[in-house]
Design a protein around this motif. Structure first.
Motif, PDB file in Angstrom:
ATOM      1  N   ALA A  94       0.839  -1.197   0.000  1.00 44.62           N
ATOM      2  CA  ALA A  94       0.000   0.000   0.000  1.00 44.62           C
ATOM      3  C   ALA A  94       0.875   1.249   0.000  1.00 44.62           C
ATOM      4  CB  ALA A  94      -0.924   0.008   1.216  1.00 44.62           C
ATOM      5  N   ASP A  95       0.393   2.296  -0.649  1.00 45.73           N
ATOM      6  CA  ASP A  95       1.125   3.556  -0.683  1.00 45.73           C
ATOM      7  C   ASP A  95       0.669   4.501   0.419  1.00 45.73           C
ATOM      8  OD1 ASP A  95       2.759   3.485  -3.308  1.00 45.73           O
ATOM      9  OD2 ASP A  95       0.797   2.748  -3.896  1.00 45.73           O
ATOM     10  N   ASP A  96      -0.516   4.269   0.960  1.00 39.42           N
ATOM     11  CA  ASP A  96      -1.050   5.149   1.999  1.00 39.42           C
ATOM     12  C   ASP A  96      -2.089   4.376   2.800  1.00 39.42           C
ATOM     13  OD1 ASP A  96      -1.303   7.472   3.446  1.00 39.42           O
ATOM     14  OD2 ASP A  96      -1.609   8.742   1.689  1.00 39.42           O
ATOM     15  N   TYR A  97      -2.424   4.898   3.986  1.00 35.45           N
ATOM     16  CA  TYR A  97      -3.338   4.191   4.892  1.00 35.45           C
ATOM     17  C   TYR A  97      -4.196   5.231   5.612  1.00 35.45           C
ATOM     18  CZ  TYR A  97      -4.689   0.255   7.975  1.00 35.45           C
ATOM     19  OH  TYR A  97      -5.372  -0.735   8.628  1.00 35.45           O
ATOM     20  N   ILE A  98      -5.501   5.159   5.439  1.00 35.22           N
ATOM     21  CA  ILE A  98      -6.436   6.080   6.087  1.00 35.22           C
ATOM     22  C   ILE A  98      -7.356   5.268   6.993  1.00 35.22           C
ATOM     23  CG2 ILE A  98      -8.277   7.777   5.740  1.00 35.22           C
ATOM     24  CD1 ILE A  98      -7.126   8.325   2.974  1.00 35.22           C
ATOM     25  N   THR A  99      -7.502   5.709   8.222  1.00 34.94           N
ATOM     26  CA  THR A  99      -8.358   4.979   9.162  1.00 34.94           C
ATOM     27  C   THR A  99      -9.749   5.595   9.223  1.00 34.94           C
ATOM     28  OG1 THR A  99      -7.515   6.314  11.002  1.00 34.94           O
ATOM     29  CG2 THR A  99      -6.425   4.218  10.575  1.00 34.94           C
ATOM     30  N   LYS A 100     -10.728   4.723   9.430  1.00 38.71           N
ATOM     31  CA  LYS A 100     -12.115   5.158   9.628  1.00 38.71           C
ATOM     32  C   LYS A 100     -12.318   5.516  11.099  1.00 38.71           C
ATOM     33  CE  LYS A 100     -13.926   1.998   6.079  1.00 38.71           C
ATOM     34  NZ  LYS A 100     -14.816   0.851   5.820  1.00 38.71           N
ATOM     35  N   PRO A 101     -13.163   6.519  11.386  1.00 32.33           N
ATOM     36  CA  PRO A 101     -13.862   7.401  10.444  1.00 32.33           C
ATOM     37  C   PRO A 101     -12.910   8.410   9.830  1.00 32.33           C
ATOM     38  CG  PRO A 101     -14.279   8.105  12.689  1.00 32.33           C
ATOM     39  CD  PRO A 101     -13.483   6.842  12.804  1.00 32.33           C
ATOM     40  N   PHE A 102     -13.248   8.905   8.658  1.00 31.44           N
ATOM     41  CA  PHE A 102     -12.386   9.832   7.943  1.00 31.44           C
ATOM     42  C   PHE A 102     -13.236  10.959   7.370  1.00 31.44           C
ATOM     43  CE2 PHE A 102     -13.673   6.363   5.140  1.00 31.44           C
ATOM     44  CZ  PHE A 102     -14.342   7.074   4.147  1.00 31.44           C
ATOM     45  N   SER A 103     -12.569  12.012   6.951  1.00 26.82           N
ATOM     46  CA  SER A 103     -13.263  13.094   6.246  1.00 26.82           C
ATOM     47  C   SER A 103     -13.024  12.916   4.759  1.00 26.82           C
ATOM     48  CB  SER A 103     -12.753  14.465   6.701  1.00 26.82           C
ATOM     49  OG  SER A 103     -11.434  14.678   6.253  1.00 26.82           O
ATOM     50  N   VAL A 104     -14.005  13.238   3.955  1.00 23.44           N
ATOM     51  CA  VAL A 104     -13.862  13.069   2.511  1.00 23.44           C
ATOM     52  C   VAL A 104     -12.785  14.010   1.963  1.00 23.44           C
ATOM     53  CG1 VAL A 104     -16.160  12.163   2.063  1.00 23.44           C
ATOM     54  CG2 VAL A 104     -15.808  14.641   2.157  1.00 23.44           C
ATOM     55  N   THR A 105     -12.591  15.139   2.621  1.00 22.81           N
ATOM     56  CA  THR A 105     -11.557  16.071   2.162  1.00 22.81           C
ATOM     57  C   THR A 105     -10.160  15.491   2.381  1.00 22.81           C
ATOM     58  OG1 THR A 105     -11.672  17.217   4.301  1.00 22.81           O
ATOM     59  CG2 THR A 105     -12.959  18.134   2.489  1.00 22.81           C
ATOM     60  N   GLU A 106      -9.997  14.725   3.477  1.00 21.98           N
ATOM     61  CA  GLU A 106      -8.711  14.064   3.710  1.00 21.98           C
ATOM     62  C   GLU A 106      -8.466  13.012   2.638  1.00 21.98           C
ATOM     63  OE1 GLU A 106      -6.381  11.179   6.914  1.00 21.98           O
ATOM     64  OE2 GLU A 106      -8.494  11.654   7.204  1.00 21.98           O
ATOM     65  N   VAL A 107      -9.499  12.224   2.330  1.00 18.97           N
ATOM     66  CA  VAL A 107      -9.368  11.199   1.290  1.00 18.97           C
ATOM     67  C   VAL A 107      -9.004  11.852  -0.039  1.00 18.97           C
ATOM     68  CG1 VAL A 107     -10.563   9.424  -0.022  1.00 18.97           C
ATOM     69  CG2 VAL A 107     -10.965   9.624   2.435  1.00 18.97           C
ATOM     70  N   LEU A 108      -9.672  12.946  -0.366  1.00 18.18           N
ATOM     71  CA  LEU A 108      -9.398  13.650  -1.619  1.00 18.18           C
ATOM     72  C   LEU A 108      -7.949  14.136  -1.678  1.00 18.18           C
ATOM     73  CD1 LEU A 108     -10.381  14.885  -4.288  1.00 18.18           C
ATOM     74  CD2 LEU A 108     -11.085  16.911  -2.987  1.00 18.18           C
ATOM     75  N   ALA A 109      -7.470  14.691  -0.566  1.00 16.65           N
ATOM     76  CA  ALA A 109      -6.090  15.193  -0.533  1.00 16.65           C
ATOM     77  C   ALA A 109      -5.094  14.060  -0.737  1.00 16.65           C
ATOM     78  CB  ALA A 109      -5.836  15.899   0.796  1.00 16.65           C
ATOM     79  N   ARG A 110      -5.344  12.916  -0.102  1.00 17.13           N
ATOM     80  CA  ARG A 110      -4.438  11.771  -0.247  1.00 17.13           C
ATOM     81  C   ARG A 110      -4.475  11.230  -1.678  1.00 17.13           C
ATOM     82  NH1 ARG A 110      -3.111   9.249   4.692  1.00 17.13           N
ATOM     83  NH2 ARG A 110      -3.266  10.800   6.353  1.00 17.13           N
ATOM     84  N   ILE A 111      -5.667  11.189  -2.264  1.00 18.56           N
ATOM     85  CA  ILE A 111      -5.806  10.717  -3.646  1.00 18.56           C
ATOM     86  C   ILE A 111      -5.004  11.606  -4.590  1.00 18.56           C
ATOM     87  CG2 ILE A 111      -7.411  10.533  -5.589  1.00 18.56           C
ATOM     88  CD1 ILE A 111      -9.533   9.578  -3.598  1.00 18.56           C
ATOM     89  N   LYS A 112      -5.180  12.905  -4.460  1.00 17.70           N
ATOM     90  CA  LYS A 112      -4.494  13.839  -5.356  1.00 17.70           C
ATOM     91  C   LYS A 112      -2.981  13.744  -5.195  1.00 17.70           C
ATOM     92  CE  LYS A 112      -8.141  17.283  -5.990  1.00 17.70           C
ATOM     93  NZ  LYS A 112      -8.551  18.696  -5.779  1.00 17.70           N
ATOM     94  N   ALA A 113      -2.518  13.609  -3.942  1.00 18.40           N
ATOM     95  CA  ALA A 113      -1.076  13.527  -3.694  1.00 18.40           C
ATOM     96  C   ALA A 113      -0.482  12.271  -4.327  1.00 18.40           C
ATOM     97  CB  ALA A 113      -0.803  13.542  -2.195  1.00 18.40           C
ATOM     98  N   ASN A 114      -1.164  11.141  -4.181  1.00 20.78           N
ATOM     99  CA  ASN A 114      -0.644   9.886  -4.728  1.00 20.78           C
ATOM    100  C   ASN A 114      -0.712   9.848  -6.247  1.00 20.78           C
ATOM    101  OD1 ASN A 114       0.085   7.602  -2.629  1.00 20.78           O
ATOM    102  ND2 ASN A 114      -1.571   8.781  -1.724  1.00 20.78           N
ATOM    103  N   ILE A 115      -1.788  10.369  -6.823  1.00 25.09           N
ATOM    104  CA  ILE A 115      -1.896  10.405  -8.278  1.00 25.09           C
ATOM    105  C   ILE A 115      -0.877  11.377  -8.861  1.00 25.09           C
ATOM    106  CG2 ILE A 115      -3.347  11.143 -10.204  1.00 25.09           C
ATOM    107  CD1 ILE A 115      -5.713   9.899  -8.842  1.00 25.09           C
ATOM    108  N   ARG A 116      -0.706  12.511  -8.193  1.00 24.78           N
ATOM    109  CA  ARG A 116       0.267  13.489  -8.674  1.00 24.78           C
ATOM    110  C   ARG A 116       1.663  12.884  -8.705  1.00 24.78           C
ATOM    111  NH1 ARG A 116      -1.268  17.334  -5.752  1.00 24.78           N
ATOM    112  NH2 ARG A 116       0.051  16.956  -3.935  1.00 24.78           N
ATOM    113  N   ARG A 117       2.019  12.180  -7.642  1.00 30.03           N
ATOM    114  CA  ARG A 117       3.335  11.561  -7.567  1.00 30.03           C
ATOM    115  C   ARG A 117       3.493  10.493  -8.646  1.00 30.03           C
ATOM    116  NH1 ARG A 117       7.399  13.779  -5.648  1.00 30.03           N
ATOM    117  NH2 ARG A 117       6.133  14.434  -3.872  1.00 30.03           N
TER     118      ARG A 117
END
Length: 231
Positions: A94-117
């Motif tokens: 895995a490249d990243d790990y997010i624990t529940k409960p989470f905020s959708v904005t946090e998920v979005l930020a992690r998605i953008k960072a990983n895709i950008r990289r």
């Protein structure tokens, strides 16, 4: 950008899908591990959001199958929040790990960072040296391959980026905070686990003896640097 969302909780899956669609992502969903693998290997995805506790085939098994053939960024989203769970997930690829409960904005930020990289690897740049060699290890920045003694080594996006950072800056010692900030492109929150796991996994792949590393050297009390490897 197309995302595979693997989540058996329909409420969470629907919430995330609807939110990501508003952010201009295409989202394909899967409710179990078997359908996740079927959909992944029949299409092209920019990223996978993967829950661990899913039926038919758990998330770890799904990730292992994906990693046999592909280095697409994978972000685990799970209620399992112990250090051992995170270490296992990161250790399996895995490249990243997010624990529940989470905020959708946090998920979005992690998605953008990983895709950008990940996208930066595909784009390349003419300003960079195309091949970096250290000892019997070589990294090609045009096709993003790493070879040892001429034999290709499969690295994930994060592993590649860490090794690239060290190879391009052979005299510099990097703290774990600096590695996290540069590779994950995110603020360092004091969790050394992600860096430690990726360094350990990278050593397993490139070192003759991971317990006596020659390429990735620990500078005690500071961080890591590239070894003074002599051919």
């Amino acid at each position: 950008m197309k995302i595979l969302l693997v989540e058996d909780d329909i409420e969470i899956s629907t919430m995330l899908k609807n939110f990501l669609i508003t952010e201009n992502f295409e989202v394909i969903t899967a409710l179990d591990g078997e359908s996740a693998c079927e959909k992944f290997f029949s299409d092209n995805f920019s990223l996978v959001l993967l829950d661990l506790m899913i039926p038919k085939m758990n998330g770890m098994e799904v990730m292992s199958k994906i990693r046999e053939h592909n280095t697409v960024p994978i972000i685990i989203i799970s209620a399992k929040d112990t250090d051992s769970d995170k270490t296992l997930g990161l250790g399996l690829g895995a490249d990243d790990y997010i624990t529940k409960p989470f905020s959708v904005t946090e998920v979005l930020a992690r998605i953008k960072a990983n895709i950008r990289r990940s996208t930066q690897y595909a784009m390349g740049t003419s300003m960079e040296q195309s091949v970096i060699t250290q000892g019997v290890l070589s990294m090609n920045l045009n096709d993003y391959s790493v070879k040892k003694n001429g034999k290709e080594i499969e690295l994930t996006a994060k592993e590649f980026e860490i090794l690239k950072l060290l190879l391009q800056n052979p005299k510099k010692v990097y703290t774990k905070e600096q590695i996290y900030s540069l590779v994950w492109n995110d603020a360092y929150l004091g969790d050394e686990n992600a860096v430690n796991v990726h360094i350990s996994r990278l050593r397993t792949k490139i070192e003759d003896n991971p317990r006596d590393p020659q390429y990735i050297i620990t500078v005690w009390g500071i961080g890591y640097k590239l070894g003074d490897f002599k051919e």
